[in-house]
Design a protein around this motif. Structure first.
Motif, short mmCIF file in Angstrom:
data_model
loop_
_atom_site.label_atom_id
_atom_site.label_comp_id
_atom_site.label_asym_id
_atom_site.label_seq_id
_atom_site.Cartn_x
_atom_site.Cartn_y
_atom_site.Cartn_z
N GLY A 514 0.77 -1.23 0.00
CA GLY A 514 0.00 0.00 0.00
C GLY A 514 0.80 1.28 0.00
N ALA A 515 2.12 1.19 0.05
CA ALA A 515 2.95 2.40 -0.01
C ALA A 515 2.96 2.96 -1.42
N VAL A 516 3.01 4.29 -1.53
CA VAL A 516 3.08 4.97 -2.82
C VAL A 516 4.33 5.85 -2.83
N LEU A 517 5.11 5.72 -3.89
CA LEU A 517 6.31 6.53 -4.08
C LEU A 517 6.11 7.43 -5.28
N VAL A 518 6.39 8.72 -5.11
CA VAL A 518 6.36 9.70 -6.20
C VAL A 518 7.77 10.26 -6.33
N ALA A 561 3.25 11.37 4.93
CA ALA A 561 3.98 11.78 3.73
C ALA A 561 5.40 12.15 4.15
N ARG A 562 6.38 11.43 3.61
CA ARG A 562 7.77 11.62 4.02
C ARG A 562 8.63 12.02 2.82
N ILE A 563 9.36 13.14 2.95
CA ILE A 563 10.30 13.57 1.91
C ILE A 563 11.54 12.69 2.00
N LEU A 609 7.47 9.66 -0.21
CA LEU A 609 6.83 8.39 0.13
C LEU A 609 5.55 8.69 0.90
N ILE A 610 4.45 8.05 0.52
CA ILE A 610 3.18 8.19 1.22
C ILE A 610 2.75 6.80 1.68
N GLN A 615 3.79 1.66 8.89
CA GLN A 615 4.64 1.03 7.88
C GLN A 615 5.75 1.94 7.39
N LEU A 616 5.93 3.10 8.05
CA LEU A 616 6.86 4.10 7.54
C LEU A 616 8.29 3.56 7.43
N VAL A 617 8.75 2.87 8.46
CA VAL A 617 10.14 2.39 8.44
C VAL A 617 10.35 1.36 7.33
N GLU A 618 9.47 0.35 7.32
CA GLU A 618 9.63 -0.70 6.32
C GLU A 618 9.40 -0.16 4.90
#
Length: 633
Positions: A514-518, A561-563, A609-610, A615-618
């Motif tokens: 379910g993670a999304v990367l832009v 949302a993580r830069i 990363l959203i 689940q942020l670390v993994e």
């Protein structure tokens, strides 16, 4: 079709040209001179009544439709009411009333429905005109007159038939032939609604003016196929979900009327991507609603046309969302409004459904990836078709598309049953036009771009040096082969940011968890730096944990949302509200973004990363690994 010279879909245009050269002329004799001849003949009515009698779904739908017709009995006939430059609301109101009342009369033989429909039709026949300056209005009203004339033919007096025939000819058929508009040969929904609606009227009234009817039917056969370019090559409608239903429904009306009266005339020349286009509405709908790019909304009513398409394609999967919606409409207590213009073609949905033979719900589609090239390319990915799945959809294309926005590179994201990254969607046209804005001027300096929500400033994409995207640019996209279960698409945005960037691309990828990367790769020109504003349109409940981590909140749900790149970028929150006092706002939203500079002749990557907070670390590890493996530009 001049765009073929400058757009990457040249090969598609060439293929369409060959396709059009192969189209048949109208070679069959005139339709059999009996009524009704549109959508539901006498024999089909008998079969449909049996379906209603034996099937609970159809019985309940019939009951709901009769309730709507009952609610119309006491309403006064629709007056000719202009709203700005349009008569369209009146035309749609009349079409809804005539179709529902005529349906009710045919199903019950109760003359109260006939008398009310007759009043509506004769009232419209007395209009001085149907507003030919905005021909959509004419086409929808001509469709209403055609259905009323055809379905009520035996009950109408000879005098009434003459009145309706004369009104239709003088106010719709003759204006269409005497002064053909630009809409005749365009590729967008105007072609479908105008040529389709007039074609239906020509078939319904054929015996009264056969030469004129032949001309309009042949015109529709010649020019309606130009609109197939909207669907090519994969069924995605270039103007978005709302205009898919508008254009496709009138296209379907004509094809159905044609097949019933000229069997085989058109069937062989309908491309598969049109037949299969009902799948488009399935694939661009996430748990949070439709991907509402352009002038569309996240919520749309029932798509009647998909029931017709399901019969053409023999694919029940296209009804995945529409069939349950139709069932909800049929439930006890589901009161459907008699007023307004919504679901104006609703009686045709069960009629077309009955022909398909699909009498139950269907399993989710197997495909969870959808990518369509063509005039307005899009991609959509989802982890599943569950209500809590992660869904991400993005687009390339051009702002100069009909009903287009400066939204190249933008995307929406759903997770946990909610929409987190949003698209501003459509704005009420009259609210803007009443203040003098020419909102359909899509030139670079056109007044359309004074409206905040139409521009890149309000979308989840880039603004470079504070400028608008280029309307003469076109951004193709292509699916990527990625590692570790990721699925993604790259959008090549160079041409919408010239001369401010030498190169620009965006990759959007979804992981099975379910993670999304832009991730954007940007190169500045050789002689100047580029100032970048990177935006997400999100809900305004935002908590900044640190400069690079933002938590989005909706009720009891959270998303992070993580830069990831560049290392020194920080989140900034800005207002998403417009400056024009008469523009509709974007309530409860904000722009979460970052501001960076690309030094001249250098390249910069921006990656975000959203994911769920838990689940942020993994997800961060997975995303950084993917960034190291992304295919070269």
């Amino acid at each position: 079709m001049h765009a073929c010279k400058t757009r990457p879909w040249t090969a598609l245009c060439f293929s369409l040209s060959l396709f059009l050269l192969s189209l048949p002329c109208l070679t069959q004799e005139a339709p059999e001179l009996s009524h009704p001849r549109l959508f539901l003949t006498v024999d089909q009515l008998e079969s449909y009544r049996k379906q209603v009698a034996r099937d609970s779904l159809f019985s309940s739908l019939n009951h709901r439709l009769l309730e709507v017709a009952d609610g119309m009995l006491s309403l006064p006939p629709e007056d000719r009411q202009m709203i700005g430059r349009r008569l369209l609301t009146s035309s749609r109101t009349v079409l809804k009333r005539v179709l529902h009342l005529s349906y009710a009369f045919r199903m019950t033989d109760d003359r109260k429905y006939f008398e009310r429909a007759r009043r509506e039709l004769l009232h419209v026949a007395a209009y001085p005109d149907l507003n030919p300056d905005h021909f959509l209005d004419v086409a929808e009203m001509a469709t209403a007159l055609a259905i009323g004339y055809d379905w009520l033919y035996d009950a109408l007096s000879e005098s009434d038939r003459t009145t309706l025939t004369r009104a239709t000819y003088d106010k719709a058929i003759r204006p269409a032939l005497d002064k053909p508009g630009w809409w005749v040969s365009t590729t967008n929904n105007w072609n479908q609604v105008c040529n389709g609606g007039l074609g239906v009227a020509a078939i319904a009234f054929y015996e009264n003016f056969p030469a004129a009817a032949d001309s309009l039917i042949q015109r529709a056969l010649t020019y309606l196929p130009l609109a197939y370019a909207q669907y090519a090559p994969d069924g995605a409608y270039a103007e978005g979900a709302a205009y898919f239903e508008y254009g496709t429904s009138f296209h379907a009306l004509f094809l159905d009327a044609l097949q019933m009266n000229y069997p085989g005339e058109e069937a062989s020349s309908v491309p598969d991507y049109f037949r299969d286009s009902g799948n488009f509405l399935v694939q661009i709908r996430g748990p949070g609603g439709y991907y509402n790019y352009g002038d569309s909304r996240t919520t749309e009513g029932l798509s009647t046309s998909v029931f017709f398409l399901a019969g053409m394609s023999k694919d029940p999967g296209s009804l995945y969302y529409q069939y349950p919606l139709l069932k909800r409409m049929a439930t006890v207590g589901s009161k459907l409004p008699a007023t307004g213009t919504g679901n104006r073609l609703l009686p045709l949905a069960p009629i077309w459904l009955a022909r398909t033979g699909y009498q139950r719900g269907n399993d989710p589609p197997s495909a969870t990836t959808f990518t369509s090239a063509g005039m307005n390319p899009i991609s959509a990915y989802r982890t599943s078709f569950s209500d809590t799945a992660t869904f991400v959809a993005m687009k390339g294309g051009t702002p100069s598309m009909n009903h287009g926005h400066m939204d190249i590179g933008s995307f929406v994201l759903d997770a946990g049953g909610r929409r987190w990254v949003m698209d501003p969607g459509m704005h009420d046209y009259e609210a803007l036009e009443s203040h003098g804005l020419a909102i359909f001027d899509r030139s670079q300096s056109g007044e359309r771009w004074l409206v905040n929500r139409y521009t890149n400033y309000a979308h989840s994409t880039l603004t470079v040096n504070g400028r608008h995207q280029r309307v003469d640019g076109f951004a193709p996209l292509h699916r990527l082969n990625l590692a570790d279960g990721w699925r993604g698409t790259r959008i090549i945005m160079d041409s919408v940011y010239v001369p401010d960037l030498a190169a620009a691309s965006r990759t959007v990828a979804l992981h099975p968890a379910g993670a999304v990367l832009v991730s954007d790769t940007l190169r500045a020109p050789t002689d100047t730096a580029a100032a970048i504003r990177w935006n997400l349109l999100v809900g305004d409940n935002i908590t900044l944990l640190d400069g690079q981590t933002a938590v989005l909140k909706q009720q009891n749900r959270e998303l992070t949302a993580r830069i990831l790149q560049p290392a020194d970028a920080v989140w900034r929150i800005k207002s998403s509200q417009p400056e024009l006092p008469f523009e509709q706002g974007l309530p409860n939203t904000a722009l979460l973004g970052l501001d960076v500079s690309v030094p001249k002749n250098e390249e910069l990557r921006i990656s975000v990363l959203i994911t769920k907070p838990s689940q942020l670390v993994e997800s961060g590890k997975l995303a950084r690994a993917l960034l190291n493996k992304l295919p070269p530009e």
